[in-house]
Motif scaffolding. Structure first.
Motif, PDB file in Angstrom:
ATOM      1  N   GLY A  39       0.799  -1.217   0.000  1.00  0.00           N
ATOM      2  CA  GLY A  39       0.000   0.000   0.000  1.00  0.00           C
ATOM      3  C   GLY A  39       0.831   1.265   0.000  1.00  0.00           C
ATOM      4  O   GLY A  39       0.375   2.314  -0.468  1.00  0.00           O
ATOM      5  N   ARG A  40       2.095   1.172   0.486  1.00  0.00           N
ATOM      6  CA  ARG A  40       2.985   2.340   0.456  1.00  0.00           C
ATOM      7  C   ARG A  40       3.268   2.770  -0.976  1.00  0.00           C
ATOM      8  O   ARG A  40       3.524   3.937  -1.256  1.00  0.00           O
ATOM      9  N   PHE A  41       3.268   1.811  -1.893  1.00  0.00           N
ATOM     10  CA  PHE A  41       3.573   2.105  -3.294  1.00  0.00           C
ATOM     11  C   PHE A  41       2.313   2.254  -4.142  1.00  0.00           C
ATOM     12  O   PHE A  41       2.296   3.005  -5.104  1.00  0.00           O
ATOM     13  N   LEU A  42       1.261   1.508  -3.769  1.00  0.00           N
ATOM     14  CA  LEU A  42       0.079   1.421  -4.621  1.00  0.00           C
ATOM     15  C   LEU A  42      -1.034   2.362  -4.181  1.00  0.00           C
ATOM     16  O   LEU A  42      -1.899   2.728  -4.974  1.00  0.00           O
ATOM     17  N   GLY A  43      -1.014   2.737  -2.900  1.00  0.00           N
ATOM     18  CA  GLY A  43      -2.096   3.565  -2.374  1.00  0.00           C
ATOM     19  C   GLY A  43      -3.288   2.757  -1.909  1.00  0.00           C
ATOM     20  O   GLY A  43      -4.227   3.303  -1.342  1.00  0.00           O
ATOM     21  N   THR A  44      -3.274   1.438  -2.133  1.00  0.00           N
ATOM     22  CA  THR A  44      -4.337   0.536  -1.698  1.00  0.00           C
ATOM     23  C   THR A  44      -3.686  -0.671  -1.034  1.00  0.00           C
ATOM     24  O   THR A  44      -2.789  -1.294  -1.616  1.00  0.00           O
ATOM     25  N   ASP A  45      -4.109  -0.990   0.178  1.00  0.00           N
ATOM     26  CA  ASP A  45      -3.518  -2.122   0.884  1.00  0.00           C
ATOM     27  C   ASP A  45      -3.802  -3.425   0.152  1.00  0.00           C
ATOM     28  O   ASP A  45      -4.917  -3.655  -0.335  1.00  0.00           O
ATOM     29  N   VAL A  46      -2.799  -4.268   0.068  1.00  0.00           N
ATOM     30  CA  VAL A  46      -2.905  -5.581  -0.561  1.00  0.00           C
ATOM     31  C   VAL A  46      -2.305  -6.597   0.403  1.00  0.00           C
ATOM     32  O   VAL A  46      -1.172  -6.408   0.855  1.00  0.00           O
ATOM     33  N   PRO A  47      -3.029  -7.672   0.731  1.00  0.00           N
ATOM     34  CA  PRO A  47      -2.465  -8.669   1.649  1.00  0.00           C
ATOM     35  C   PRO A  47      -1.258  -9.358   1.035  1.00  0.00           C
ATOM     36  O   PRO A  47      -1.236  -9.654  -0.165  1.00  0.00           O
ATOM     37  N   ALA A  48      -0.235  -9.607   1.857  1.00  0.00           N
ATOM     38  CA  ALA A  48       0.984 -10.244   1.363  1.00  0.00           C
ATOM     39  C   ALA A  48       1.663 -10.983   2.502  1.00  0.00           C
ATOM     40  O   ALA A  48       1.653 -10.535   3.655  1.00  0.00           O
ATOM     41  N   VAL A  49       2.259 -12.120   2.176  1.00  0.00           N
ATOM     42  CA  VAL A  49       2.977 -12.914   3.176  1.00  0.00           C
ATOM     43  C   VAL A  49       4.114 -13.632   2.469  1.00  0.00           C
ATOM     44  O   VAL A  49       3.982 -14.026   1.303  1.00  0.00           O
ATOM     45  N   GLY A  50       5.261 -13.766   3.148  1.00  0.00           N
ATOM     46  CA  GLY A  50       6.427 -14.363   2.510  1.00  0.00           C
ATOM     47  C   GLY A  50       7.197 -15.269   3.437  1.00  0.00           C
ATOM     48  O   GLY A  50       7.080 -15.193   4.670  1.00  0.00           O
ATOM     49  N   PHE A  51       7.989 -16.140   2.829  1.00  0.00           N
ATOM     50  CA  PHE A  51       8.840 -17.083   3.569  1.00  0.00           C
ATOM     51  C   PHE A  51      10.200 -17.101   2.871  1.00  0.00           C
ATOM     52  O   PHE A  51      10.279 -17.227   1.647  1.00  0.00           O
ATOM     53  N   SER A  52      11.275 -16.970   3.645  1.00  0.00           N
ATOM     54  CA  SER A  52      12.625 -16.956   3.087  1.00  0.00           C
ATOM     55  C   SER A  52      13.436 -18.096   3.682  1.00  0.00           C
ATOM     56  O   SER A  52      13.551 -18.213   4.903  1.00  0.00           O
ATOM     57  N   LEU A  53      13.982 -18.955   2.811  1.00  0.00           N
ATOM     58  CA  LEU A  53      14.900 -19.998   3.268  1.00  0.00           C
ATOM     59  C   LEU A  53      16.289 -19.395   3.456  1.00  0.00           C
ATOM     60  O   LEU A  53      16.736 -18.576   2.652  1.00  0.00           O
ATOM     61  N   GLY A  54      16.968 -19.810   4.516  1.00  0.00           N
ATOM     62  CA  GLY A  54      18.336 -19.358   4.747  1.00  0.00           C
ATOM     63  C   GLY A  54      19.300 -20.121   3.861  1.00  0.00           C
ATOM     64  O   GLY A  54      19.936 -21.086   4.292  1.00  0.00           O
ATOM     65  N   PHE A  55      19.424 -19.690   2.612  1.00  0.00           N
ATOM     66  CA  PHE A  55      20.172 -20.440   1.617  1.00  0.00           C
ATOM     67  C   PHE A  55      21.620 -20.678   2.040  1.00  0.00           C
ATOM     68  O   PHE A  55      22.141 -21.797   1.926  1.00  0.00           O
ATOM     69  N   GLU A  56      22.304 -19.647   2.513  1.00  0.00           N
ATOM     70  CA  GLU A  56      23.714 -19.804   2.874  1.00  0.00           C
ATOM     71  C   GLU A  56      23.867 -20.809   4.012  1.00  0.00           C
ATOM     72  O   GLU A  56      24.801 -21.623   4.017  1.00  0.00           O
ATOM     73  N   ARG A  57      22.972 -20.783   4.962  1.00  0.00           N
ATOM     74  CA  ARG A  57      23.029 -21.748   6.057  1.00  0.00           C
ATOM     75  C   ARG A  57      22.747 -23.161   5.560  1.00  0.00           C
ATOM     76  O   ARG A  57      23.367 -24.128   6.019  1.00  0.00           O
ATOM     77  N   LEU A  58      21.810 -23.291   4.641  1.00  0.00           N
ATOM     78  CA  LEU A  58      21.502 -24.614   4.093  1.00  0.00           C
ATOM     79  C   LEU A  58      22.697 -25.190   3.342  1.00  0.00           C
ATOM     80  O   LEU A  58      23.028 -26.372   3.485  1.00  0.00           O
TER      81      LEU A  58
END
Length: 428
Positions: free
Chosen positions: A324-343
């Motif tokens: 919403g900071r960029f679009l002016g309209t809130d959009v639901p979002a969720v993310g997951f990041s794998l720790g690639f270097e640790r893996l």
């Protein structure tokens, strides 16, 4: 004279190391694509104002900024204390801020629920130390446009599947919700303005223990009655961590935490159990003190754990307010990041399913046409081929090739029947 070493906190990768990293990435990509995620790519640099818009948390302080072109010495001196006046671009410090900008820019061309893969390097001006680099690869999946528990469940299931495919079965995910943390602090009487600082202290619970957290809260000048109530709660024995249901979650929280939030967490657990019935118990652990430091998280947060290590192998959360900071309209979002270097550091160098790799050892007098015809013959079998002129110490050369990931060799002399060439194992 300039050093021949890479910059501090950055690394070169020898061929065997690079090959190993690419094999891990190939497994992760394959699993994520199997779960319906599509890979995108964004520039390594973003505008300075975007990287410093207050949505990147402490990472904004670690951004590498790029000096604007065309500045003269007088302008630089006059603005020496104002980075914003001297820079117009910066290297990305994560992949989430670029993704939010990407979605705002390309929303019309994307599905209503967009599942993104991003695997790319990021840069942070960290203090280099073991396991902490200034350039490293992030491996993210995100779902934009879905506010339901389905989005979190999809991310968790896909990430656990990737971990399984890498040979790290038995992973679990610690789960909490920023709204749970806020409701818990409100229930104990902490004021809204002081809660962000208190969360920073709570995030140290694993390192400093209850006594350390309580002492720091008092040093912060937090309300004494609130601290005392919170301390009593911290010292209560934890219920059975194997369960992940409404009763279990409520038993680990004070009165007054939103029932809607608890239902959302329960829904995630039920969906994950349905998707992974062979795992038996739900591979989730509710942790009411999981914080995760990024200020842009608005709901569910999680961290990936495995019994083989004491540190997390990934994590993420819901950030419904960022786009919403960029679009002016809130959009639901969720993310997951794998720790690639640790893996990569954790995993062995197993080559199961790797492309055959052959060293073609040839005499010096083999005509060029015969040599390249022999190489083409072996390449046509699906193998990767390296040409090596026969040295005096063949054994040492083959040992070096094996260290580089080659598995067999062919010996070629002038006039040999190319069709009769048979690779021999380097282990023989």
């Amino acid at each position: 004279m300039p050093t021949v070493n890479p910059p501090r906190g950055m690394r070169d990768f020898l061929p065997a190391d690079k090959s190993r990293r690419e094999r891990v990435l190939a497994v992760i990509r394959d699993r994520y694509r199997g779960h319906g995620f599509d890979e995108i790519e964004t520039p390594v640099m973003e505008e300075y104002g975007r990287l410093h818009a207050g949505i990147g948390g402490d990472n904004e302080k670690l951004a590498y900024n790029v000096l604007a072109r065309g500045l003269d010495a007088e302008t630089i001196r006059a603005a020496a204390d104002d980075p914003a006046a001297l820079t117009d671009l910066g290297l990305r410090y994560d992949l989430t801020v670029p993704l939010a900008r990407f979605y705002a820019s390309h929303r019309a061309a994307l599905p209503s629920v967009f599942r993104a893969i991003q695997i790319a390097p990021v840069w942070r001006a960290e203090r280099p130390q073991k396991g902490r680099y200034r350039q490293f690869v992030q491996c993210d999946i995100d779902i934009i446009g879905d506010a339901t528990a389905r989005a979190e469940a999809e991310l968790i299931v896909a990430s656990l599947d990737a971990l399984d495919a890498l040979g790290l079965e038995g992973g679990t995910v610690r789960v909490n919700d920023r709204r749970v943390l806020d409701g818990m602090l409100a229930a104990f009487g902490f004021g809204e303005a002081e809660r962000p600082g208190i969360l920073i202290t709570i995030d140290k619970l694993d390192k400093v223990g209850v006594d350390g957290v309580v002492a720091e809260l008092r040093e912060r000048g937090a309300d004494e009655s609130a601290v005392a109530g919170f301390e009593r709660f911290l010292r209560l024995p934890a219920p059975d961590a194997a369960a992940f249901g409404a009763d279990h979650i409520r038993a680990r929280l004070p009165e007054g935490v939103s029932a809607e939030v608890i239902d959302h967490l329960v829904g995630i657990g039920e969906a994950v159990r349905a998707a992974r019935p062979a795992a038996g118990e739900i591979p989730l652990v509710f942790d009411p003190f999981l914080v995760r430091g990024m200020g842009y998280y608005t709901g569910t947060i999680f961290e990936l754990a495995h019994t083989s290590v004491s540190y997390s192998l990934g994590g993420g959360g819901r950030y419904d307010g960022m786009i919403g900071r960029f679009l002016g309209t809130d959009v639901p979002a969720v993310g997951f990041s794998l720790g690639f270097e640790r893996l990569v550091d954790l995993l062995g160098v197993a080559d199961a399913g790797q492309q055959p790799a052959v060293v073609l050892v040839h005499d010096r007098d083999v005509p060029l046409g015969e040599l390249l015809a022999a190489k083409a013959h072996v390449v046509a079998t699906g193998a990767r081929v390296r040409l090596e002129q026969r040295p005096k110490n063949v054994k040492a050369m083959l040992e070096r090739a094996a260290a580089d990931g080659y598995t067999s060799f062919v010996s070629l002399r002038a006039g040999d029947d190319i069709a009769a060439l048979e690779p021999r194992s380097l282990d023989a």
